[in-house]
Design a protein around this motif. Sequence first.
Motif, PDB file in Angstrom:
ATOM      1  N   GLY A 180      -0.464  -0.002   5.403  1.00  0.00           N
ATOM      2  CA  GLY A 180      -0.684   0.224   3.989  1.00  0.00           C
ATOM      3  C   GLY A 180      -2.126  -0.044   3.590  1.00  0.00           C
ATOM      4  N   SER A 181      -2.297  -0.797   2.497  1.00  0.00           N
ATOM      5  CA  SER A 181      -3.637  -1.091   1.982  1.00  0.00           C
ATOM      6  C   SER A 181      -4.427  -2.013   2.900  1.00  0.00           C
ATOM      7  N   GLU A 182      -3.744  -2.660   3.864  1.00  0.00           N
ATOM      8  CA  GLU A 182      -4.432  -3.537   4.810  1.00  0.00           C
ATOM      9  C   GLU A 182      -4.852  -2.812   6.087  1.00  0.00           C
TER      10      GLU A 182
ATOM     11  N   GLY B  42      13.873   1.719  11.527  1.00  0.00           N
ATOM     12  CA  GLY B  42      13.316   0.382  11.377  1.00  0.00           C
ATOM     13  C   GLY B  42      11.844   0.249  11.692  1.00  0.00           C
ATOM     14  N   ASP B  43      11.265  -0.838  11.157  1.00  0.00           N
ATOM     15  CA  ASP B  43       9.856  -1.199  11.356  1.00  0.00           C
ATOM     16  C   ASP B  43       8.914  -0.107  10.887  1.00  0.00           C
ATOM     17  N   VAL B  44       9.150   0.366   9.684  1.00  0.00           N
ATOM     18  CA  VAL B  44       8.202   1.305   9.094  1.00  0.00           C
ATOM     19  C   VAL B  44       6.892   0.586   8.792  1.00  0.00           C
ATOM     20  N   SER B  45       6.961  -0.735   8.597  1.00  0.00           N
ATOM     21  CA  SER B  45       5.757  -1.521   8.330  1.00  0.00           C
ATOM     22  C   SER B  45       5.494  -2.488   9.469  1.00  0.00           C
ATOM     23  N   ALA B  46       4.259  -2.966   9.534  1.00  0.00           N
ATOM     24  CA  ALA B  46       3.889  -3.909  10.583  1.00  0.00           C
ATOM     25  C   ALA B  46       4.290  -5.330  10.221  1.00  0.00           C
ATOM     26  N   LYS B  47       4.256  -5.669   8.934  1.00  0.00           N
ATOM     27  CA  LYS B  47       4.637  -7.014   8.488  1.00  0.00           C
ATOM     28  C   LYS B  47       5.070  -6.975   7.024  1.00  0.00           C
TER      29      LYS B  47
ATOM     30  N   LEU C 244       4.417  -1.244  -1.449  1.00  0.00           N
ATOM     31  CA  LEU C 244       4.404   0.119  -1.970  1.00  0.00           C
ATOM     32  C   LEU C 244       3.286   0.941  -1.345  1.00  0.00           C
ATOM     33  N   SER C 245       2.174   0.298  -0.996  1.00  0.00           N
ATOM     34  CA  SER C 245       1.071   1.016  -0.335  1.00  0.00           C
ATOM     35  C   SER C 245       1.490   1.488   1.053  1.00  0.00           C
ATOM     36  N   VAL C 246       2.393   0.736   1.708  1.00  0.00           N
ATOM     37  CA  VAL C 246       2.934   1.164   3.006  1.00  0.00           C
ATOM     38  C   VAL C 246       3.743   2.438   2.835  1.00  0.00           C
ATOM     39  N   LEU C 247       4.595   2.468   1.802  1.00  0.00           N
ATOM     40  CA  LEU C 247       5.415   3.653   1.550  1.00  0.00           C
ATOM     41  C   LEU C 247       4.551   4.846   1.172  1.00  0.00           C
ATOM     42  N   GLN C 248       3.482   4.602   0.422  1.00  0.00           N
ATOM     43  CA  GLN C 248       2.560   5.688   0.067  1.00  0.00           C
ATOM     44  C   GLN C 248       1.853   6.231   1.311  1.00  0.00           C
TER      45      GLN C 248
ATOM     46  N   THR D 183      13.397  -0.257  -2.798  1.00  0.00           N
ATOM     47  CA  THR D 183      12.360   0.779  -2.770  1.00  0.00           C
ATOM     48  C   THR D 183      12.665   1.880  -1.768  1.00  0.00           C
ATOM     49  N   LEU D 184      13.728   1.714  -0.986  1.00  0.00           N
ATOM     50  CA  LEU D 184      14.082   2.682   0.050  1.00  0.00           C
ATOM     51  C   LEU D 184      15.322   3.460  -0.364  1.00  0.00           C
TER      52      LEU D 184
END
Length: 308
Positions: free
Chosen positions: A59-61, A94-99, A109-113, A153-154
């Motif tokens: 995401g933003s990171e 699963g694991d759409v995000s890193a953390k 939300l930035s991850v989903l964007q 959010t999912l």
Amino acid sequence: MVAWKSVLPLIFVAALMIYEEMVSIPSCEVVSRNDLDESGKEDSEEFKVMMVANLLLMGSEASYMNIYFRDSYMTKFFRKSVEILKPDMLVVLGDVSAKGWELTNNKWLSVLQQFQRMLGPFIGLPLHIVLGDRDIGECTRLNAKTISRIASTLPGLDSTGCSAFEVSNVSFVSLNAVAMLCGNNDLRFSVEKVIERESVDLQMHTKSTTEVTNESSKFSESSNNFGGRENAMSSGSGPVLLLHFPLHRTTSRNCGGVDALKSTLSHNPHENSRTFVNRGLAETGPYALLHTLPPNATEYIFQALKPR
């Protein structure tokens, strides 16, 4: 010699672009499994699902390398995969995000964007995202409020991270497998309640369908608690199961469902208890070593849902 050196950067960039284009082509093989109907004819109406996992988006990171190289590669991969496979639905296991478990709401939300940008023109494709341990944390970090916030959010997930839905007459049940690995916590009990509810609904649907087609056939046992009796449905007649962690498999690689698991569990009388609540999943070993659901959890799911 000087002229040759001046074009080296251009050659390097061109080679890099060609390489990225080649590796972004999915290596999977499209296999058509044509089912036969009662007349022996092939069923041309196949429902195709494209499954991916462990995207580990930041995401933003995200760093410069992630944004301009990895994201570019992933975008091309999704585009080419969808164009080749032509799926009816996309599932992220699963694991759409890193953390995700430690991100604020805005950062999540930035991850989903970021994921939406990768999908590009295919954002309208029916989508389901399963919760993974990187999304909601390991057992020691599980927090019901955090999971409820992320799940909200999912698409389609309830507050426990589970879901039941139907697409093109195909039923799906999505479970929060991370919670099922943990000890006797409220979240795991909530997931069990989802399994129980879906089991009763499936059995009632099976019962009503059978009564319509054959009035003499009654599923009187289907209304009983499956904690004491096995599900009356036939094996493999239930929904498609979606999990982040795979189900346990026996060493013999027998895919016979409950029957294959009974031989595995028969040596331990404590594991053979029908009641899942008292099985103590936390005692099966360190979380980091549990790459599949425990045998007892797998048996419980097979008995309750009879998944395809």
